[in-house]
Write an enzyme that holds these catalytic residues in place. Structure first.
Site, short mmCIF file in Angstrom:
data_model
loop_
_atom_site.label_atom_id
_atom_site.label_comp_id
_atom_site.label_asym_id
_atom_site.label_seq_id
_atom_site.Cartn_x
_atom_site.Cartn_y
_atom_site.Cartn_z
N ARG A 55 0.82 -1.26 -0.01
CA ARG A 55 0.03 -0.09 -0.02
C ARG A 55 0.88 1.19 0.06
NH1 ARG A 55 -3.90 -0.20 5.04
NH2 ARG A 55 -4.57 1.47 3.93
N GLN A 82 -10.27 10.05 7.54
CA GLN A 82 -10.11 8.83 7.96
C GLN A 82 -8.82 8.12 7.09
OE1 GLN A 82 -14.33 6.63 8.43
NE2 GLN A 82 -14.49 8.34 6.67
N VAL A 84 -5.48 7.23 5.82
CA VAL A 84 -4.04 7.32 6.38
C VAL A 84 -2.97 7.69 5.42
CG1 VAL A 84 -4.79 5.41 7.89
CG2 VAL A 84 -3.83 4.77 5.53
N HIS A 100 -7.56 8.28 11.58
CA HIS A 100 -7.05 6.61 11.77
C HIS A 100 -5.44 6.68 11.49
CE1 HIS A 100 -11.40 5.74 10.54
NE2 HIS A 100 -11.07 5.88 11.73
N CYS A 108 6.23 2.45 17.82
CA CYS A 108 6.17 1.45 18.69
C CYS A 108 4.88 0.82 19.10
CB CYS A 108 6.94 1.86 19.97
SG CYS A 108 7.24 0.49 21.00
N THR A 170 -17.01 8.76 1.47
CA THR A 170 -16.96 7.75 2.91
C THR A 170 -18.27 7.03 2.87
OG1 THR A 170 -16.37 7.51 4.98
CG2 THR A 170 -17.70 9.48 4.68
N ALA A 213 -15.27 12.77 -6.73
CA ALA A 213 -14.89 13.90 -5.85
C ALA A 213 -14.13 14.82 -6.85
CB ALA A 213 -14.05 13.26 -4.56
C1 BV8 Z 1 -12.36 1.42 18.22
C2 BV8 Z 1 -6.80 2.59 9.29
C3 BV8 Z 1 -12.77 1.01 20.36
C4 BV8 Z 1 -5.92 1.45 8.87
C5 BV8 Z 1 -8.82 2.15 9.56
C6 BV8 Z 1 -19.87 -3.50 15.19
C7 BV8 Z 1 -20.53 -2.42 15.09
C8 BV8 Z 1 -20.36 -1.16 15.16
C9 BV8 Z 1 -18.75 -0.83 15.36
C10 BV8 Z 1 -18.02 -1.61 15.44
C11 BV8 Z 1 -18.41 -3.11 15.55
N1 BV8 Z 1 -17.45 -3.88 15.84
C12 BV8 Z 1 -16.30 -3.09 15.99
C13 BV8 Z 1 -16.49 -1.83 15.91
C14 BV8 Z 1 -15.79 -0.66 16.04
C15 BV8 Z 1 -15.08 -0.48 14.50
C16 BV8 Z 1 -16.04 -0.44 13.51
O1 BV8 Z 1 -16.40 0.81 13.38
N2 BV8 Z 1 -15.90 -1.49 12.55
C17 BV8 Z 1 -16.90 -1.30 11.53
C18 BV8 Z 1 -16.31 -1.74 10.17
C19 BV8 Z 1 -18.09 -2.00 11.89
N3 BV8 Z 1 -14.00 0.38 15.04
C20 BV8 Z 1 -12.94 0.31 15.51
O2 BV8 Z 1 -12.47 -0.69 15.61
C21 BV8 Z 1 -12.07 1.67 15.54
N4 BV8 Z 1 -11.65 1.65 17.17
O3 BV8 Z 1 -13.61 1.38 18.03
O4 BV8 Z 1 -11.99 1.26 19.44
C22 BV8 Z 1 -11.72 1.20 21.64
C23 BV8 Z 1 -12.03 2.16 22.55
C24 BV8 Z 1 -11.22 2.49 23.51
C25 BV8 Z 1 -9.96 1.62 23.77
C26 BV8 Z 1 -9.97 0.48 22.69
C27 BV8 Z 1 -10.48 0.40 21.86
C28 BV8 Z 1 -11.09 2.05 14.54
C29 BV8 Z 1 -11.47 2.23 13.27
C30 BV8 Z 1 -10.29 2.37 12.83
C31 BV8 Z 1 -10.22 1.39 11.59
N5 BV8 Z 1 -8.75 1.60 10.81
N6 BV8 Z 1 -7.94 2.74 8.78
C32 BV8 Z 1 -5.23 0.95 7.70
O5 BV8 Z 1 -5.96 1.86 6.75
O6 BV8 Z 1 -4.59 0.25 7.41
S1 BV8 Z 1 -10.73 2.20 8.87
C33 BV8 Z 1 -10.28 1.99 7.14
O7 BV8 Z 1 -11.79 1.60 6.74
C34 BV8 Z 1 -10.27 3.39 6.54
O8 BV8 Z 1 -9.63 4.34 7.25
C35 BV8 Z 1 -11.66 3.90 6.29
O9 BV8 Z 1 -12.15 4.67 7.27
C36 BV8 Z 1 -12.42 2.68 6.73
C37 BV8 Z 1 -13.51 2.12 5.22
O10 BV8 Z 1 -12.52 1.86 4.33
P1 BV8 Z 1 -13.04 2.20 2.59
O11 BV8 Z 1 -14.19 1.00 2.53
O12 BV8 Z 1 -11.95 2.03 1.72
O13 BV8 Z 1 -13.45 3.39 2.69
P2 BV8 Z 1 -14.89 4.05 2.74
O14 BV8 Z 1 -15.62 3.49 3.76
O15 BV8 Z 1 -14.63 5.24 3.12
O16 BV8 Z 1 -15.67 3.95 1.54
C38 BV8 Z 1 -15.14 4.45 0.19
C39 BV8 Z 1 -16.36 5.43 -0.13
O17 BV8 Z 1 -15.86 6.40 -1.24
C40 BV8 Z 1 -17.59 4.95 -0.57
O18 BV8 Z 1 -18.92 5.39 0.20
C41 BV8 Z 1 -17.60 5.15 -2.13
O19 BV8 Z 1 -18.98 5.10 -2.60
C42 BV8 Z 1 -16.84 6.47 -2.24
N7 BV8 Z 1 -16.31 6.66 -3.33
C43 BV8 Z 1 -15.49 5.72 -4.19
N8 BV8 Z 1 -14.94 6.65 -5.29
C44 BV8 Z 1 -15.23 7.75 -5.03
C45 BV8 Z 1 -16.15 8.17 -3.92
N9 BV8 Z 1 -16.65 9.24 -3.71
C46 BV8 Z 1 -16.26 10.10 -4.53
N10 BV8 Z 1 -15.79 10.13 -5.62
C47 BV8 Z 1 -15.10 8.98 -5.97
N11 BV8 Z 1 -14.20 8.82 -7.07
ZN ZN Z 2 9.04 1.39 21.91
#
Ligand code: BV8
Ligand code: ZN
Length: 228
Positions: A55, A82, A84, A100, A108, A170, A213
């Site tokens: 990536r 969101q 990275v 994110h 670390c 998003t 976009a």
């Molecule tokens: C946390 C970094 C707690 C990594 C990322 C069950 C229900 C609800 C929530 C949860 C659940 N189980 C777990 C959870 C929580 C979980 C979560 O929300 N899961 C979801 C999937 C259900 N969240 C977490 O775990 C978060 N942490 O809750 O911690 C906690 C609290 C205290 C102490 C300890 C713990 C952490 C979430 C962060 C994860 N990391 N990224 C990496 O990148 O390697 S998230 C990653 O996926 C991206 O950053 C992005 O945000 C997300 C989605 O990725 P994509 O699908 O690629 O992008 P996106 O969704 O934005 O979709 C693309 C959009 O663009 C579409 O709508 C499309 O139509 C549109 N598009 C496409 N082309 C275009 C366009 N628009 C305009 N123009 C275009 N050309």
């Molecule tokens: Zn360290």
């Protein structure tokens, strides 16, 4: 106005979003939710390290698109993302809050505080923290990890204070980030969505503009030509 963006902002720059990172050949057989998690890293650190190297090289090849450039032309705007990748920074955007984390650095895994920028054109492999000896990992927030508290606080404040939240590319399915849209709305902001399709945020939109976009954002933000 504050922008709130997801992977769709960078899609036209050729940065694979989570979903199409899976359709793209080599990585199709792996689940991004697993690779982008502490469990996945513990299970197979080498595989996760190779996924991020793949990536990182793709992002190094990518260029900011018209949407990044139009956003960067507004230094007064705060950009909550969101994503990275570093494309908003490379487009010259000043106030960028990365909820994110960033793929452009390693940190670390034991959270001793050590962090170092990486060369995205020639990404490093697995190595140990020079300060405490634990493993280094990408400075991104994995699923199940907490968001950086300062980024979260700043993003909440910006979304509470804004008059218009420009929601770009998003699907609004990842929390707590996606919750910022409802927070802005309840604080009185107008919600303007730019996306190629409906999303979980559609029900909150005051205006929803369906399109790419890189075409819609410049059209929205460029100053109208002054009548002579
Ligand atoms: C946390 C970094 C707690 C990594 C990322 C069950 C229900 C609800 C929530 C949860 C659940 N189980 C777990 C959870 C929580 C979980 C979560 O929300 N899961 C979801 C999937 C259900 N969240 C977490 O775990 C978060 N942490 O809750 O911690 C906690 C609290 C205290 C102490 C300890 C713990 C952490 C979430 C962060 C994860 N990391 N990224 C990496 O990148 O390697 S998230 C990653 O996926 C991206 O950053 C992005 O945000 C997300 C989605 O990725 P994509 O699908 O690629 O992008 P996106 O969704 O934005 O979709 C693309 C959009 O663009 C579409 O709508 C499309 O139509 C549109 N598009 C496409 N082309 C275009 C366009 N628009 C305009 N123009 C275009 N050309
Ligand atoms: Zn360290």
């Amino acid at each position: 106005m504050v922008s709130f963006s997801g992977a769709g902002l960078s899609a036209e720059s050729g940065v694979p979003t989570f979903r199409d990172a899976q359709t793209g050949g080599l990585w199709a057989k792996h689940d991004p939710m697993r690779l982008a998690s502490p469990q996945g890293f513990a299970e197979d650190p080498q595989l996760v390290s190779e996924w991020y190297a793949h990536r990182r090289r793709a992002i190094a090849e990518a260029q900011p698109n018209g949407a990044h450039i139009a956003l960067a032309r507004h230094p007064e705007m705060i950009h909550v993302t969101q994503n990275v990748d570093d494309l908003l920074h490379r487009a010259g955007a000043k106030q960028v809050i990365q909820l994110h984390g960033t793929i452009a650095a390693d940190r670390c895994h034991a959270s001793c505080g050590y962090e170092e920028a990486v060369d995205m054109t020639d990404p490093p492999g697995l190595r140990h923290c020079p300060d405490c000896g634990d493993q280094l990992r990408p400075a991104v927030v994995w699923f199940g990890e907490a968001l950086p508290s300062s980024a979260w606080t700043d993003a909440e404040q910006a979304c509470r204070d804004c008059d218009v939240l420009l929601v770009i590319g998003t699907s609004a399915v990842v929390y707590p980030a996606a919750g910022l849209i409802g927070l802005a709305k309840s604080a009185g902001a107008k919600i303007v969505i730019v996306n190629t399709q409906a999303s979980d945020a559609s029900s909150l939109a005051d205006v929803e503009l369906l399109g790419n976009a890189s075409e819609v954002v410049p059209a929205l933000l460029e100053e109208p030509a002054r009548p002579r």
